[in-house]
Design an enzyme around this catalytic site. Structure first.
Site, mmCIF file in Angstrom:
data_model
loop_
_atom_site.group_PDB
_atom_site.id
_atom_site.type_symbol
_atom_site.label_atom_id
_atom_site.label_comp_id
_atom_site.label_asym_id
_atom_site.label_seq_id
_atom_site.Cartn_x
_atom_site.Cartn_y
_atom_site.Cartn_z
ATOM 1 N N TYR A 58 0.835 -1.204 0.000
ATOM 2 C CA TYR A 58 0.000 0.000 0.000
ATOM 3 C C TYR A 58 0.871 1.255 0.000
ATOM 4 O O TYR A 58 1.542 1.574 0.989
ATOM 5 C CB TYR A 58 -0.954 0.016 1.197
ATOM 6 C CG TYR A 58 -1.973 -1.117 1.182
ATOM 7 C CD1 TYR A 58 -2.238 -1.836 0.026
ATOM 8 C CD2 TYR A 58 -2.674 -1.471 2.326
ATOM 9 C CE1 TYR A 58 -3.169 -2.876 0.013
ATOM 10 C CE2 TYR A 58 -3.606 -2.504 2.324
ATOM 11 C CZ TYR A 58 -3.835 -3.200 1.155
ATOM 12 O OH TYR A 58 -4.749 -4.231 1.144
ATOM 13 N N GLY A 200 -16.668 2.418 -1.757
ATOM 14 C CA GLY A 200 -17.460 3.645 -1.617
ATOM 15 C C GLY A 200 -18.839 3.547 -2.262
ATOM 16 O O GLY A 200 -19.755 4.267 -1.880
ATOM 17 N N THR A 203 -21.809 3.248 0.048
ATOM 18 C CA THR A 203 -22.182 4.350 0.949
ATOM 19 C C THR A 203 -23.319 5.150 0.313
ATOM 20 O O THR A 203 -23.920 5.995 0.947
ATOM 21 C CB THR A 203 -21.009 5.320 1.217
ATOM 22 O OG1 THR A 203 -20.654 5.971 -0.012
ATOM 23 C CG2 THR A 203 -19.799 4.597 1.789
HETATM 24 N N1 LIG Z 1 -6.192 -8.234 0.492
HETATM 25 C C1 LIG Z 1 -6.440 -7.486 -0.545
HETATM 26 O O1 LIG Z 1 -6.081 -7.830 -1.688
HETATM 27 C C2 LIG Z 1 -7.194 -6.206 -0.358
HETATM 28 C C3 LIG Z 1 -7.700 -5.514 -1.474
HETATM 29 C C4 LIG Z 1 -8.424 -4.341 -1.247
HETATM 30 C C5 LIG Z 1 -8.599 -3.875 0.045
HETATM 31 N N2 LIG Z 1 -8.042 -4.543 1.115
HETATM 32 C C6 LIG Z 1 -8.204 -4.059 2.506
HETATM 33 O O2 LIG Z 1 -9.556 -3.733 2.761
HETATM 34 C C7 LIG Z 1 -9.673 -2.374 3.160
HETATM 35 C C8 LIG Z 1 -10.988 -1.789 2.708
HETATM 36 O O3 LIG Z 1 -11.184 -1.950 1.311
HETATM 37 P P1 LIG Z 1 -11.246 -0.733 0.285
HETATM 38 O O4 LIG Z 1 -10.543 0.428 0.859
HETATM 39 O O5 LIG Z 1 -10.855 -1.275 -1.030
HETATM 40 O O6 LIG Z 1 -12.802 -0.425 0.132
HETATM 41 P P2 LIG Z 1 -13.998 0.018 1.077
HETATM 42 O O7 LIG Z 1 -13.673 -0.166 2.493
HETATM 43 O O8 LIG Z 1 -15.196 -0.649 0.537
HETATM 44 O O9 LIG Z 1 -14.127 1.566 0.717
HETATM 45 C C9 LIG Z 1 -13.310 2.513 1.320
HETATM 46 C C10 LIG Z 1 -13.508 3.893 0.710
HETATM 47 O O10 LIG Z 1 -14.888 4.289 0.739
HETATM 48 C C11 LIG Z 1 -14.977 5.682 1.109
HETATM 49 N N3 LIG Z 1 -15.662 5.711 2.429
HETATM 50 C C12 LIG Z 1 -15.355 4.975 3.533
HETATM 51 N N4 LIG Z 1 -16.174 5.254 4.543
HETATM 52 C C13 LIG Z 1 -17.042 6.166 4.095
HETATM 53 C C14 LIG Z 1 -18.150 6.831 4.680
HETATM 54 N N5 LIG Z 1 -18.521 6.582 5.928
HETATM 55 N N6 LIG Z 1 -18.824 7.724 3.918
HETATM 56 C C15 LIG Z 1 -18.468 7.961 2.629
HETATM 57 N N7 LIG Z 1 -17.419 7.368 2.025
HETATM 58 C C16 LIG Z 1 -16.715 6.467 2.746
HETATM 59 C C17 LIG Z 1 -13.557 6.216 1.209
HETATM 60 O O11 LIG Z 1 -13.088 6.719 -0.048
HETATM 61 P P3 LIG Z 1 -13.484 8.161 -0.628
HETATM 62 O O12 LIG Z 1 -13.683 9.095 0.516
HETATM 63 O O13 LIG Z 1 -12.327 8.524 -1.495
HETATM 64 O O14 LIG Z 1 -14.735 7.939 -1.421
HETATM 65 C C18 LIG Z 1 -12.778 4.948 1.523
HETATM 66 O O15 LIG Z 1 -11.438 5.007 1.155
HETATM 67 C C19 LIG Z 1 -8.426 -1.705 2.562
HETATM 68 O O16 LIG Z 1 -8.113 -0.496 3.195
HETATM 69 C C20 LIG Z 1 -7.398 -2.788 2.787
HETATM 70 O O17 LIG Z 1 -6.985 -2.777 4.144
HETATM 71 C C21 LIG Z 1 -7.375 -5.691 0.913
#
Ligand SMILES: NC(=O)c1ccc[n+]([C@@H]2O[C@H](COP(=O)([O-])OP(=O)(O)OC[C@H]3O[C@@H](n4cnc5c(N)ncnc54)[C@H](OP(=O)(O)O)[C@@H]3O)[C@@H](O)[C@H]2O)c1
Length: 329
Positions: A58, A200, A203
């Protein structure tokens, strides 16, 4: 906040975890201020989130650095999960990768160390052997994997243990339910849902594909005509936004924010102790943490599941959110 154990380990983690990918900014997430990132982590601790998921990949270490900085002086309050990249699974590389993660995190141990993606070059027994040595040296406490499908997880469990398998899982992405989740239930391996708000989308802040930032229109939900996709298929934009409308209607009816409904739904699924909710600032962390207290009735859970069933069937059994030529076996 509720706390639950990971797999058969003694690690007790908050039901809502903080995913630390987006705080590294970069080509997917765009500009991110350090101040917001640090405030997000501090706020997480204040609202009872003790579980933080990061990876060496990351922001090429940036996420781990920020986490280390924010947790300075209070490391023991946090359960830190990091990941080793598939290109670092040769035992010597894996150990060096772990040391580098520890330096960036300013810690002498990782609570959970996960293999980010399976390698087709290094046998799992070799990578697991290096992980076991790190455990014996006290550098990691618990071993996990990520993006392991039935074949890779079975292979791993034939040589040792993983307490978690981290996979894309949300109302719009349910491929794990076909094979991997039942296997995890059978072997008491926790499923850790990533992208639980579909980056996102869940949301509710985007009402059409055009409103979604270009860099996030890369999953199999979107058409091959979107510049960042690499699956070469037609996607399912109409069906995805129909499913989102249905989730929005149910959320409005029960008076809960859509994002919290999405997090609470995935938390109700089998073998899911905690959900990795990505957040880039304190406000998002506070909003997401509230999902741990949302109790969805059996009727609401069933309706959400039913509303997203057509999408689940459309995408089929491939759990790879980005490629139709699945990297997950
Ligand atoms: N193992 C893997 O291959 C893998 C792959 C992907 C992710 N992950 C892990 O999973 C975690 C979460 O996944 P993700 O970040 O891909 O997606 P997610 O949790 O579904 O979405 C996160 C994004 O949604 C928006 N958001 C979050 N809370 C919000 C709220 N309350 N209101 C409005 N917008 C909100 C933010 O972006 P904006 O504000 O820019 O819209 C945030 O960065 C990652 O941080 C990582 O630790 C792992």
């Amino acid at each position: 906040m509720r706390y639950r154990k990971l797999g058969r380990s003694g690690l007790e983690v908050s039901a809502v975890a903080m995913g630390c990918w987006a705080i590294s900014g970069g080509s997917v997430w765009g500009p991110q201020s350090e101040e917001d990132a640090i405030a997000a982590i501090e706020t997480a601790l204040q609202v009872g989130i003790n579980f933080f998921d990061t990876a060496e990949a990351y922001g090429a270490g940036r996420s781990e650095q920020l986490l280390g900085k924010a947790l300075r002086g209070r490391r023991e309050q946090a359960v830190i999960a990091s990941k080793v990249s598939p290109s670092h699974l040769h035992p010597a590389d894996l150990k060096a990768a772990c040391e580098a993660s520890l330096r960036r995190l300013q810690s002498d141990y990782l609570d959970l160390y996960q293999i980010h993606w399976a390698s087709r070059d290094v046998p799992i027994a070799e990578a697991l052997g290096a992980m076991e040595e790190l455990k014996a040296e006290g550098k990691i406490r618990v071993i996990g994997c990520s993006n392991f499908g039935p074949q890779d997880l079975t292979d791993l469990l034939g040589h040792g243990r993983a307490e978690v398998d981290q996979l894309a899982y949300n109302l719009l992405w349910r491929a794990v339910e076909y094979e991997i989740q039942p296997l995890c239930v059978q072997h008491a391996v926790s499923v850790l849902p990533y992208s639980p708000m579909a980056q996102g989308l869940l949301t509710g802040k985007f009402s059409s594909p055009e409103e979604v930032p270009e860099a996030r229109r890369s999953t199999r939900h979107f058409s091959r005509n979107r510049s960042r996709t690499r699956h070469g298929k037609s996607g399912a934009e109409e069906e995805t936004f129909e499913a989102l409308s249905a989730v929005r209607a149910i959320s409005d009816e029960i008076g809960e924010p859509m994002g919290n409904v999405a997090l609470a739904w995935v938390l109700s699924r089998p073998a899911v102790p905690s959900v990795l909710a990505g957040a880039r600032n304190a406000e998002q962390v506070r909003a997401n943490a509230r999902a741990a207290a949302v109790e969805l009735s059996e009727d609401v859970l069933k309706r959400l599941t039913r509303a997203t069933e057509p999408l689940k069937e459309l995408f089929g059994t491939n759990p790879d959110m980005w490629q139709s030529d699945s990297r997950i076996r």
